[in-house]
Design an enzyme around this catalytic site. Structure first.
Site, mmCIF file in Angstrom:
data_model
loop_
_atom_site.group_PDB
_atom_site.id
_atom_site.type_symbol
_atom_site.label_atom_id
_atom_site.label_comp_id
_atom_site.label_asym_id
_atom_site.label_seq_id
_atom_site.Cartn_x
_atom_site.Cartn_y
_atom_site.Cartn_z
ATOM 1 C CD1 TRP A 99 37.051 43.570 32.422
ATOM 2 C CD2 TRP A 99 39.038 44.049 33.305
ATOM 3 N NE1 TRP A 99 37.151 44.935 32.520
ATOM 4 C CE2 TRP A 99 38.357 45.262 33.059
ATOM 5 C CE3 TRP A 99 40.326 44.099 33.862
ATOM 6 C CZ2 TRP A 99 38.917 46.510 33.343
ATOM 7 C CZ3 TRP A 99 40.877 45.344 34.153
ATOM 8 C CH2 TRP A 99 40.174 46.532 33.889
ATOM 9 C CG ASP A 167 36.254 39.233 37.453
ATOM 10 O OD1 ASP A 167 35.475 39.930 38.141
ATOM 11 O OD2 ASP A 167 37.106 39.723 36.691
ATOM 12 C CE LYS A 191 33.870 47.831 36.369
ATOM 13 N NZ LYS A 191 35.078 47.010 36.439
HETATM 14 C C1 LIG Z 1 36.314 46.507 36.146
HETATM 15 C C2 LIG Z 1 36.623 45.041 36.081
HETATM 16 C C3 LIG Z 1 37.831 44.509 36.556
HETATM 17 C C4 LIG Z 1 38.951 45.378 37.090
HETATM 18 O O1 LIG Z 1 38.628 45.909 38.285
HETATM 19 P P1 LIG Z 1 39.669 46.771 39.152
HETATM 20 O O2 LIG Z 1 38.970 46.870 40.458
HETATM 21 O O3 LIG Z 1 39.826 48.078 38.440
HETATM 22 O O4 LIG Z 1 40.947 46.025 39.221
HETATM 23 C C5 LIG Z 1 38.002 43.148 36.525
HETATM 24 N N1 LIG Z 1 37.041 42.332 36.029
HETATM 25 C C6 LIG Z 1 35.886 42.810 35.541
HETATM 26 C C7 LIG Z 1 34.863 41.853 35.008
HETATM 27 C C8 LIG Z 1 35.637 44.176 35.556
HETATM 28 O O5 LIG Z 1 34.480 44.659 35.075
#
Ligand SMILES: *Cc1c(COP(=O)(O)O)cnc(C)c1O
Length: 357
Positions: A99, A167, A191
């Site tokens: 990511w 993030d 999540k």
């Molecule tokens: C799942 C995830 C993403 C991507 O998320 P989307 O909503 O599918 O774009 C980005 N960063 C992290 C740390 C993630 O766990």
């Protein structure tokens, strides 16, 4: 049979959230209508988004001067929105996983990117140490929890006077965060918060407006700050579910209480992995081990039994433990909504499987 849901995302939600969402799909706020068929501008939905934002502010102790936004496009859209809104010349990124890597790729479309450190060559099996943030960067971006690799930074990094962007998609609400250190925090909801479809973004209002490029209206944070995430139709249902999850978090005692539960769950599983001659953790530096996503595999002696163990677990209702295809092995995601009983069932399965061999 009771299921033990270890999926990495979308992932387990609290029964409170699932039940309240199901109820609202039938009859929302006693309107005699489903939440799926009412105006996002109704006073009933306005109350939902207001409460959701207020709970985020309360739970994370968000200071004055910040806005809580509810946006579409997933965390992946933030990979582009962040540089579009903040990158004038150069940004700094820490490369700790897939990511983070994807975020770097998007930032490069908008300016220079200084990758301060990367563990890519070692398959992201640890968090790089000893890096520093160049003080001429417009911002520093990091990923607090690397969902695929099972590494986590449980501290707010020091970026000096450089703007900080995090993030936190897979570990938000699992610890107290010093929001005042950040200019942007974002998290895809699927999540630790809600069904997929909404991204929680916390922005420092005065961090905006320092780049010259034209920004499309929908990708400009200022649009959503000004319109309270209601410039266009927001993801109504996931925002409702998020509000319910946040109520539940508050009832449990807030992020300190959640962190305590999460630490306990993770300790239980890591202890079992470390004590077993059959399993071994994937993360090379124990200090980097994630309490949200626990990655492990079988020792070489037993490696051909990995598929069999997944089936063995499935027979006991334990689902979602297969590792990400880029890592292999197993990944048990222990998000906030996962009860400790599920971890105990997994530990028991590991033990029983080993004894059956
Ligand atoms: C799942 C995830 C993403 C991507 O998320 P989307 O909503 O599918 O774009 C980005 N960063 C992290 C740390 C993630 O766990």
């Amino acid at each position: 049979m009771k299921k033990h849901n270890f999926y990495a995302g979308p992932s387990i939600l609290s029964q409170h959230t699932i039940q309240a969402t199901a109820d609202a799909i039938i009859n929302f706020a006693d309107m005699g209508l489903s939440i799926l068929e009412i105006s996002h501008r109704s006073k009933q939905f306005q109350a939902v988004i207001d409460e959701a934002s207020a709970l985020v502010k309360e739970l994370l102790d968000v200071p004055e001067g910040y806005s809580v936004l509810w946006l579409g496009g997933g965390a992946s859209m933030q990979f582009a929105m962040v540089p579009m809104n903040l990158l004038a010349k150069k940004a700094a990124y820490l490369d700790t996983g897939t990511w983070a890597h994807n975020a770097v790729k998007e930032a490069r479309l908008f300016g220079d990117v200084d990758v301060v450190a990367s563990s890519e060559a070692e398959k992201y099996s640890f968090i790089p140490k000893g890096w520093s943030v160049p003080q001429d960067a417009d911002y520093f971006h990091f990923t607090s929890n690397n969902t695929i690799y099972g590494t986590e930074m449980r501290v707010d990094p020091d970026a000096g006077r450089v703007r900080l962007v995090g993030d936190m998609s897979s570990d938000i609400f699992s610890r107290p965060v010093d929001v005042s250190k950040y200019d942007i925090i974002y998290a895809g909801a699927q999540k630790n918060l809600a069904p997929a479809g909404v991204t929680l973004v916390i922005v420092r209002d005065d961090a905006m407006g320092h780049v010259d490029r034209p920004i499309p209206t929908m990708l400009d944070y200022r649009t959503h700050i000004k319109k309270g995430s209601m410039f266009n139709t927001p993801p109504v249902l996931p925002i409702f579910s998020a509000m319910q999850t946040l109520r539940w978090y508050k009832e449990l005692g807030g992020v300190e209480a959640l962190e305590k539960r999460d630490l306990e769950k993770a300790a239980k599983l890591y202890e079992a992995i470390d004590a077993s001659p059959m399993f071994v953790g994937c993360v090379t530096d124990p200090a980097d081990r994630s309490i949200m996503n626990v990655t492990f595999r079988m020792t070489p002696e037993y490696a051909d039994l990995e598929g069999e163990f997944v089936d063995f677990c499935a027979q006991r209702g334990i689902v979602g433990i297969k590792g990400h295809r880029s890592v292999g092995g197993f990944r048990a995601s222990l998000y906030n909504a996962l009860p400790i009983e599920s971890v105990e069932e997994l530990v028991k399965a590991m033990h029983d499987f080993r004894n059956s061999k």
